[in-house]
Write an enzyme that holds these catalytic residues in place. Structure first.
Site, PDB file in Angstrom:
ATOM      1  CE  LYS A 169      -6.453  74.939 -15.669  1.00 13.19           C
ATOM      2  NZ  LYS A 169      -5.687  73.942 -14.916  1.00 13.19           N
ATOM      3  CE  LYS A 237      -2.730  76.931  -8.180  1.00 18.01           C
ATOM      4  NZ  LYS A 237      -2.480  76.203  -9.454  1.00 18.01           N
TER       5      LYS A 237
END
Length: 291
Positions: A169, A237
């Site tokens: 990811k 983030k």
């Protein structure tokens, strides 16, 4: 059919929980903002007043939370002490790979089976059940989870042991952010030369420069439509996860570091709540085209 405790019913988790309820599973949802449980209840699920209430008696616990500290808190404070041994825990959140590995170890010590299963596809993918899901964990646990994963995702791939899903990811987010930044630069370049922008986007999309980012984001950039599908705050983030994980592995990612700075600059300019295609606004600022 399974009883599923679903923690986190936001932009992504809400639609995913509703798909599982529509598939006939008994879905018990919890969210820090209780009003977000209403859509699940309307879809046939149930609302819980706490993490422990959602987890109690569940065969499967699903998490879709913003960041590593949120997952750590929910797991240690509400799941580990409540879930029955053998419970399958599926973390759909995007968190640091090292944290995912550590949490899988803690879960195993409590007799739980944990998978990291971050998703790609944004709000549209969640709503249409077309997410791409990259799964890290043991073979048998992935096999057990697959029928549920295939309810919410179109592409489900086992990519390795615990933490591998989060590593893939991170790579996904690196590619997406870099692609968005380059599309933004290309459009700014085309504008400066007075090109027919819709025609340019069409022909670019038909060649090697074509991408899902170009298809989904270029027109939004041109229209100034930055309603969030995936917020800059969250991509910031994620880019911090990329840079941290790369440093841990001793991997040099010069373009990734630059893109991380562009995302951070977009957030610092007050655009953190906008869609990540708002990187276009940062490129525009650098060119003196946006105040």
């Amino acid at each position: 059919m399974s009883t599923i405790g679903f923690i986190g019913l936001g932009i992504m988790g809400g639609p995913m929980a509703r798909h599982l309820a529509a598939a006939g599973h008994d879905v018990v949802g919890f969210n820090r903002s209780p009003e977000k449980t209403r859509a699940l209840v309307n879809a046939g699920g149930r609302a819980a007043g706490s993490v422990a209430e959602a987890v109690a008696g569940a065969d499967v616990v699903a998490l879709m939370l913003p960041d590593s500290p949120d997952v750590e808190s929910v797991l240690t404070d509400g799941v580990l002490g409540t879930a029955e041994p053998g419970t399958l825990v599926i973390d759909f959140s995007t968190i640091r790979p090292d944290v995912a590995r550590d949490l899988a170890g803690q879960a195993a010590e409590h007799g739980l089976r944990m998978l990291d299963a971050p998703v790609s596809g944004g709000q549209g993918g969640a709503e249409n059940a077309t997410l791409s899901i990259m799964v890290g964990g043991a073979d048998a646990d992935v096999d057990a989870a697959r029928p549920l994963l295939e309810v919410v995702g179109k592409t489900v791939v086992h990519v390795g042991p615990a933490g591998a899903g989060q590593t893939v990811k991170a790579a996904n987010q690196l590619i997406v952010a870099g692609n968005i930044a380059l599309v933004a630069e290309a459009l700014t370049f085309l504008q400066a030369h007075g090109a027919d922008l819709p025609a340019a986007v069409e022909v670019l999309g038909g060649g090697l420069a074509g991408s899902a980012v170009l298809d989904q984001k270029a027109q939004k950039m041109l229209d100034g439509d930055f309603a969030p599908g995936f917020r800059v705050d969250l991509h910031h983030k994620d880019m911090q996860i990329v840079t941290s994980a790369a440093a841990q592995a001793g991997v040099v990612t010069p373009l990734g570091a630059l893109v991380a700075q562009l995302v951070a600059a977009t957030r610092s300019a007050g655009d953190g709540g906008l869609d990540h295609s708002a990187l276009f606004r940062t490129i525009a600022r650098l060119n003196g085209d946006l105040s």
